[in-house]
Motif scaffolding. Structure first.
Motif, PDB file in Angstrom:
ATOM      1  N   UNK A  34      96.828 -36.272  50.059  1.00 24.63           N
ATOM      2  CA  UNK A  34      97.486 -37.034  51.115  1.00 24.63           C
ATOM      3  C   UNK A  34      97.878 -38.553  50.639  1.00 24.63           C
ATOM      4  N   UNK A  35      96.900 -39.250  49.998  1.00 25.23           N
ATOM      5  CA  UNK A  35      96.963 -40.601  49.390  1.00 25.23           C
ATOM      6  C   UNK A  35      98.113 -40.635  48.552  1.00 25.23           C
ATOM      7  N   UNK A  36      98.457 -39.532  47.631  1.00 28.62           N
ATOM      8  CA  UNK A  36      99.291 -39.512  46.709  1.00 28.62           C
ATOM      9  C   UNK A  36     100.771 -39.353  47.331  1.00 28.62           C
ATOM     10  N   UNK A  37     100.922 -38.732  48.621  1.00 28.50           N
ATOM     11  CA  UNK A  37     101.943 -38.376  49.039  1.00 28.50           C
ATOM     12  C   UNK A  37     102.370 -39.772  50.201  1.00 28.50           C
ATOM     13  N   UNK A  38     101.423 -40.544  50.567  1.00 35.42           N
ATOM     14  CA  UNK A  38     101.505 -41.699  51.184  1.00 35.42           C
ATOM     15  C   UNK A  38     102.054 -42.787  50.362  1.00 35.42           C
ATOM     16  N   UNK A  39     101.731 -42.948  48.994  1.00 30.53           N
ATOM     17  CA  UNK A  39     102.123 -43.752  48.098  1.00 30.53           C
ATOM     18  C   UNK A  39     103.724 -43.357  47.701  1.00 30.53           C
TER      19      UNK A  39
END
Length: 105
Positions: A34-39
């Motif tokens: 999720x953090x990777x997609x948010x970035x």
């Protein structure tokens, strides 16, 4: 936005619960993804919300910072090979109305 559309709010909430509470994906890996997609999508709101959740799961600050910065090489080697973490790097995001197609890191 969805609070003004009750017919859409409930299904959206149920989808979120199904993904976060009943998915087979390891919670740590899910949050890092999720953090990777948010970035990759430039979503500061999503990043801020999920950094807190990720830390609450016991993920180290170093791993949270690495995922938020898109530095997957700083993560465990086995995790780096998981498709859930590589998908945002490979995908081209579909343009919104009036936008040109742009590949984001």
């Amino acid at each position: 936005m969805f609070a003004g559309a009750p017919a859409a709010l409930r299904p959206l909430t149920e989808l979120g619960q199904a993904i976060l509470l009943h998915a087979e994906l390891d919670p740590r890996l899910r949050q890092i993804a999720i953090l990777t997609v948010a970035r990759a999508t430039g979503s500061g709101y999503e990043r801020a919300q999920h950094e807190q959740v990720t830390r609450a799961l016991g993920v180290s600050d170093a791993d949270v910072r690495a995922a938020s910065a898109g530095d997957l090489d700083a993560l465990d080697e086995e995790e780096r090979r998981r498709p859930a973490l590589r998908a945002p790097q490979l995908a081209r995001l579909a343009p919104g109305p009036g936008e040109a197609s742009v590949a984001r890191e």
